[in-house]
Write a protein that holds these residues in place. Structure first.
Motif, PDB file in Angstrom:
ATOM      1  N   ASN A   1      32.531  49.751  50.451  1.00  0.00           N
ATOM      2  CA  ASN A   1      32.956  48.677  51.344  1.00  0.00           C
ATOM      3  C   ASN A   1      34.479  48.680  51.409  1.00  0.00           C
ATOM      4  N   ALA A   2      35.069  47.624  51.960  1.00  0.00           N
ATOM      5  CA  ALA A   2      36.521  47.573  52.114  1.00  0.00           C
ATOM      6  C   ALA A   2      37.249  47.579  50.772  1.00  0.00           C
ATOM      7  N   HIS A   3      36.576  47.088  49.705  1.00  0.00           N
ATOM      8  CA  HIS A   3      37.202  47.048  48.388  1.00  0.00           C
ATOM      9  C   HIS A   3      36.837  48.253  47.531  1.00  0.00           C
ATOM     10  N   ILE A   4      35.640  48.769  47.704  1.00  0.00           N
ATOM     11  CA  ILE A   4      35.167  49.915  46.921  1.00  0.00           C
ATOM     12  C   ILE A   4      35.156  51.115  47.856  1.00  0.00           C
ATOM     13  N   LYS A   5      36.270  51.820  47.899  1.00  0.00           N
ATOM     14  CA  LYS A   5      36.357  52.960  48.810  1.00  0.00           C
ATOM     15  C   LYS A   5      36.810  54.240  48.130  1.00  0.00           C
ATOM     16  N   ASP A   6      36.997  54.186  46.792  1.00  0.00           N
ATOM     17  CA  ASP A   6      37.351  55.401  46.061  1.00  0.00           C
ATOM     18  C   ASP A   6      36.894  55.264  44.605  1.00  0.00           C
ATOM     19  N   HIS A   7      37.051  56.358  43.863  1.00  0.00           N
ATOM     20  CA  HIS A   7      36.604  56.395  42.467  1.00  0.00           C
ATOM     21  C   HIS A   7      37.274  55.329  41.612  1.00  0.00           C
ATOM     22  N   GLU A   8      38.574  55.160  41.788  1.00  0.00           N
ATOM     23  CA  GLU A   8      39.291  54.209  40.948  1.00  0.00           C
ATOM     24  C   GLU A   8      38.858  52.770  41.224  1.00  0.00           C
ATOM     25  N   ALA A   9      38.588  52.439  42.477  1.00  0.00           N
ATOM     26  CA  ALA A   9      38.113  51.086  42.808  1.00  0.00           C
ATOM     27  C   ALA A   9      36.734  50.846  42.185  1.00  0.00           C
TER      28      ALA A   9
ATOM     29  N   ALA B   1      35.639  52.338  39.445  1.00  0.00           N
ATOM     30  CA  ALA B   1      35.907  52.224  38.005  1.00  0.00           C
ATOM     31  C   ALA B   1      36.424  50.833  37.671  1.00  0.00           C
ATOM     32  N   ASP B   2      37.291  50.300  38.513  1.00  0.00           N
ATOM     33  CA  ASP B   2      37.835  48.967  38.292  1.00  0.00           C
ATOM     34  C   ASP B   2      36.738  47.911  38.383  1.00  0.00           C
ATOM     35  N   ALA B   3      35.828  48.064  39.331  1.00  0.00           N
ATOM     36  CA  ALA B   3      34.705  47.127  39.459  1.00  0.00           C
ATOM     37  C   ALA B   3      33.815  47.197  38.217  1.00  0.00           C
ATOM     38  N   ALA B   4      33.587  48.408  37.695  1.00  0.00           N
ATOM     39  CA  ALA B   4      32.789  48.568  36.475  1.00  0.00           C
ATOM     40  C   ALA B   4      33.504  47.943  35.280  1.00  0.00           C
ATOM     41  N   TYR B   5      34.827  48.068  35.242  1.00  0.00           N
ATOM     42  CA  TYR B   5      35.608  47.448  34.170  1.00  0.00           C
ATOM     43  C   TYR B   5      35.409  45.931  34.183  1.00  0.00           C
ATOM     44  N   CYS B   6      35.414  45.345  35.360  1.00  0.00           N
ATOM     45  CA  CYS B   6      35.191  43.896  35.476  1.00  0.00           C
ATOM     46  C   CYS B   6      33.801  43.515  34.970  1.00  0.00           C
ATOM     47  N   VAL B   7      32.777  44.259  35.382  1.00  0.00           N
ATOM     48  CA  VAL B   7      31.421  43.989  34.897  1.00  0.00           C
ATOM     49  C   VAL B   7      31.380  44.174  33.378  1.00  0.00           C
ATOM     50  N   GLY B   8      32.032  45.235  32.893  1.00  0.00           N
ATOM     51  CA  GLY B   8      32.056  45.524  31.456  1.00  0.00           C
ATOM     52  C   GLY B   8      32.824  44.513  30.640  1.00  0.00           C
ATOM     53  N   ASN B   9      33.550  43.637  31.298  1.00  0.00           N
ATOM     54  CA  ASN B   9      34.236  42.548  30.613  1.00  0.00           C
ATOM     55  C   ASN B   9      33.618  41.202  30.983  1.00  0.00           C
ATOM     56  N   ARG B  10      32.361  41.272  31.390  1.00  0.00           N
ATOM     57  CA  ARG B  10      31.539  40.102  31.687  1.00  0.00           C
ATOM     58  C   ARG B  10      32.152  39.188  32.750  1.00  0.00           C
ATOM     59  N   GLN B  11      32.740  39.820  33.770  1.00  0.00           N
ATOM     60  CA  GLN B  11      33.352  39.073  34.859  1.00  0.00           C
ATOM     61  C   GLN B  11      32.551  39.194  36.151  1.00  0.00           C
ATOM     62  N   GLY B  12      31.273  39.461  36.035  1.00  0.00           N
ATOM     63  CA  GLY B  12      30.426  39.572  37.216  1.00  0.00           C
ATOM     64  C   GLY B  12      29.309  40.567  36.994  1.00  0.00           C
TER      65      GLY B  12
ATOM     66  N   LEU C   1      37.179  59.053  33.962  1.00  0.00           N
ATOM     67  CA  LEU C   1      38.439  58.335  33.861  1.00  0.00           C
ATOM     68  C   LEU C   1      38.505  57.584  32.540  1.00  0.00           C
ATOM     69  N   ALA C   2      39.596  57.788  31.799  1.00  0.00           N
ATOM     70  CA  ALA C   2      39.808  57.028  30.565  1.00  0.00           C
ATOM     71  C   ALA C   2      40.447  55.698  30.930  1.00  0.00           C
ATOM     72  N   VAL C   3      40.010  54.647  30.257  1.00  0.00           N
ATOM     73  CA  VAL C   3      40.625  53.336  30.443  1.00  0.00           C
ATOM     74  C   VAL C   3      41.938  53.348  29.665  1.00  0.00           C
ATOM     75  N   ILE C   4      43.033  53.063  30.365  1.00  0.00           N
ATOM     76  CA  ILE C   4      44.349  53.015  29.715  1.00  0.00           C
ATOM     77  C   ILE C   4      44.884  51.581  29.827  1.00  0.00           C
ATOM     78  N   GLY C   5      46.050  51.344  29.284  1.00  0.00           N
ATOM     79  CA  GLY C   5      46.615  49.995  29.258  1.00  0.00           C
ATOM     80  C   GLY C   5      46.648  49.322  30.612  1.00  0.00           C
ATOM     81  N   CYS C   6      46.926  50.072  31.655  1.00  0.00           N
ATOM     82  CA  CYS C   6      46.998  49.493  32.998  1.00  0.00           C
ATOM     83  C   CYS C   6      46.361  50.480  33.971  1.00  0.00           C
ATOM     84  N   GLY C   7      45.049  50.436  34.092  1.00  0.00           N
ATOM     85  CA  GLY C   7      44.361  51.319  35.020  1.00  0.00           C
ATOM     86  C   GLY C   7      43.553  52.400  34.331  1.00  0.00           C
ATOM     87  N   PHE C   8      43.564  53.584  34.946  1.00  0.00           N
ATOM     88  CA  PHE C   8      42.719  54.681  34.494  1.00  0.00           C
ATOM     89  C   PHE C   8      43.495  55.985  34.577  1.00  0.00           C
TER      90      PHE C   8
END
Length: 151
Positions: free
Chosen positions: A68-76, A78-89, A122-129
């Motif tokens: 979709n407009a927000h999930i249009k590449d690998h990093e987006a 990964a970021d969405a999965a990070y949010c789920v993995g931190n119990r944010q949805g 992608l490895a999770v790093i301090g700010c991003g991947f």
């Protein structure tokens, strides 16, 4: 005059099949590997042991995100999965992060498969991947799930 009507009792149940619907061709699928190395929060190193996150029944947890407009590449994705993995949805199929698995953190690795089946780790790093080679040392998720005692 009124008459009494008897209705059958309704029974509702929440059945966790642990098998989400198959992803559509326009979905990103994300698999999360938690780092089980002693100093895992210092960042991922290629020889660190990783454990694939699973449902409580042991089946692999595959997070799915529709393009979709927000999930249009690998990093987006990964970021969405990070949010789920931190119990944010939840993911786009309503899957949430297992209660008995720690949150996604620095040093963990996410595997993202794009709609065209291109895969990146992608490895999770301090700010991003940060892109990393495919992990080679996979271990069971043992030790992160509570054991049940028999009475």
């Amino acid at each position: 005059m009124t008459t009494a009507l008897h209705r059958p009792q309704l029974v509702t149940a929440c059945i966790d099949t642990a098998e989400p619907p198959a992803p559509s061709p326009a979905d990103y699928t994300v698999t999360v590997y938690v780092n089980t190395a002693r100093h895992n929060f210092d960042g991922y190193r290629p020889r660190h042991p990783l454990a694939e996150v699973t449902h409580p029944n042991g089946s692999p947890l595959r997070l799915v995100f529709h393009t979709n407009a927000h999930i249009k590449d690998h990093e987006a994705a990964a970021d969405a999965a990070y949010c789920v993995g931190n119990r944010q949805g939840v993911d786009d199929h309503g899957q949430s992060w297992p209660d008995d698995v720690r949150s996604v953190s620095t040093g963990d690795v996410v595997k993202v498969t794009s709609p065209d089946h291109w895969i990146i780790h992608l490895a999770v790093i301090g700010c991003g991947f940060s892109p990393v080679p495919e992990p080679t040392l996979l271990v069971p998720l043992a030790g992160t799930r509570p054991t049940r005692r028999r009475p």
